[in-house]
Design an enzyme around this catalytic site. Structure first.
Site, PDB file in Angstrom:
ATOM      1  N   ARG A  80       0.866  -1.180   0.000  1.00 31.00           N
ATOM      2  CA  ARG A  80       0.000   0.000   0.000  1.00 31.00           C
ATOM      3  C   ARG A  80       0.899   1.226   0.000  1.00 31.00           C
ATOM      4  O   ARG A  80       1.504   1.580   1.017  1.00 31.00           O
ATOM      5  CB  ARG A  80      -0.920  -0.012   1.225  1.00 31.00           C
ATOM      6  CG  ARG A  80      -1.887  -1.195   1.268  1.00 31.00           C
ATOM      7  CD  ARG A  80      -2.883  -1.149   0.119  1.00 31.00           C
ATOM      8  NE  ARG A  80      -3.924  -2.165   0.247  1.00 31.00           N
ATOM      9  CZ  ARG A  80      -4.945  -2.289  -0.605  1.00 31.00           C
ATOM     10  NH1 ARG A  80      -5.030  -1.473  -1.649  1.00 31.00           N
ATOM     11  NH2 ARG A  80      -5.864  -3.223  -0.422  1.00 31.00           N
ATOM     12  N   ALA A  92     -10.319  -8.178  -0.697  1.00 32.92           N
ATOM     13  CA  ALA A  92     -11.228  -7.033  -0.723  1.00 32.92           C
ATOM     14  C   ALA A  92     -11.139  -6.371  -2.080  1.00 32.92           C
ATOM     15  O   ALA A  92     -10.193  -6.609  -2.845  1.00 32.92           O
ATOM     16  CB  ALA A  92     -10.885  -6.036   0.384  1.00 32.92           C
ATOM     17  N   GLU A 109     -14.225 -10.915  -5.872  1.00 32.67           N
ATOM     18  CA  GLU A 109     -12.924 -10.546  -5.306  1.00 32.67           C
ATOM     19  C   GLU A 109     -12.250 -11.734  -4.624  1.00 32.67           C
ATOM     20  O   GLU A 109     -11.030 -11.898  -4.713  1.00 32.67           O
ATOM     21  CB  GLU A 109     -13.098  -9.401  -4.305  1.00 32.67           C
ATOM     22  CG  GLU A 109     -13.507  -8.085  -4.920  1.00 32.67           C
ATOM     23  CD  GLU A 109     -12.439  -7.474  -5.809  1.00 32.67           C
ATOM     24  OE1 GLU A 109     -11.263  -7.893  -5.715  1.00 32.67           O
ATOM     25  OE2 GLU A 109     -12.779  -6.585  -6.607  1.00 32.67           O
ATOM     26  N   GLY A 132     -14.128  11.128   8.637  1.00 36.04           N
ATOM     27  CA  GLY A 132     -13.743  12.520   8.730  1.00 36.04           C
ATOM     28  C   GLY A 132     -13.172  13.081   7.438  1.00 36.04           C
ATOM     29  O   GLY A 132     -13.137  14.305   7.259  1.00 36.04           O
ATOM     30  N   GLU A 161      -1.324  -6.183  -7.201  1.00 34.44           N
ATOM     31  CA  GLU A 161      -1.955  -7.501  -7.098  1.00 34.44           C
ATOM     32  C   GLU A 161      -1.065  -8.610  -7.635  1.00 34.44           C
ATOM     33  O   GLU A 161      -1.180  -9.768  -7.217  1.00 34.44           O
ATOM     34  CB  GLU A 161      -3.296  -7.493  -7.847  1.00 34.44           C
ATOM     35  CG  GLU A 161      -4.388  -6.666  -7.160  1.00 34.44           C
ATOM     36  CD  GLU A 161      -5.706  -6.769  -7.885  1.00 34.44           C
ATOM     37  OE1 GLU A 161      -5.714  -7.241  -9.043  1.00 34.44           O
ATOM     38  OE2 GLU A 161      -6.728  -6.388  -7.294  1.00 34.44           O
TER      39      GLU A 161
END
Length: 224
Positions: A80, A92, A109, A132, A161
């Site tokens: 990430r 996911a 998925e 937020g 991936e």
């Protein structure tokens, strides 16, 4: 009725998030990507004050806690870039196919990322991942009665991936790792703790919602 420390004690019937939209007098698109957009809204608060709020519009996502007969959860590792970590996560993906049912997206998925299918599906938990600043709604499913399957026709892993690898860990070890601060992905943290709480009820997950349960918070979000 008030608690001893002040404030109203909510009953179970009152424990429901309320869909409310304060008036938006101006909306500016600060930037747009392939599936998100950064917005800056001018919002009128109930007291008349004008607030300026920046947030990321997001299509939403689904995640899957795939639990096998031995109490182990299917996991992947994915880089990430935003947080500069290779995270241990459950399968996911984005809700980026128009008209696709949420559970069908989750099943797709799971097949793409883990090469698995589940014959029993239930809803574990719904959440806004970062309310937020990001308008992302996330539904996490529990998938059981697992079996291997081929990836959907035409699917090829690319980018991050392409580096994914399937592994497994016991649900109890995952709970310990979450509470120790060793795992950080929100789908992982929320899904594992929800699965553990449901398991502790001792009813073989019978208290969970069916896979096609309504998702009113997401419906309200998409109507604003």
């Amino acid at each position: 009725m008030s608690g001893v420390l002040g404030g109203h004690v909510l009953s179970r019937a009152e424990l429901v998030d309320e869909a409310v939209s304060w008036p938006v007098t101006a909306e500016h698109v600060l930037g747009a990507g392939s599936f998100t957009a950064l917005l800056r809204d001018s919002v009128t608060a109930p007291d008349g004050e004008t607030l300026h709020r920046e947030y990321l519009r997001h299509p939403g996502a689904v995640g899957i806690i795939a639990l096998d007969a031995e109490g182990r959860v299917a996991l992947i590792r994915q880089y990430r870039h935003a947080v500069r970590h290779r995270l241990i996560e459950p399968p996911a993906g984005l809700l980026d196919v128009d008209g696709e049912r949420y559970v069908v997206a989750a099943q797709r998925e799971l097949a793409e990322e883990a090469g698995l299918a589940g014959d029993t599906w239930q809803v574990l938990v719904d959440l806004f991942t970062t309310p937020g600043i990001v308008a992302e709604s996330l539904r996490i499913y529990l998938a059981r009665d697992l079996r291997p399957v081929e990836a959907p026709d035409g699917f090829v892993k690319t980018g991050e991936e392409a580096e994914m690898e399937l592994s497994w860990a016991s649900l109890t070890d995952l709970v310990d790792a979450v509470l120790a601060g060793d795992l950080h992905n929100p789908t992982m943290v929320s899904g594992v703790l929800a699965a553990w709480a449901a398991y502790l009820k001792g009813d073989d997950f019978a208290s969970l919602r069916p896979a096609d349960a309504p998702w009113p918070a997401r419906t309200a979000l998409r109507q604003t």
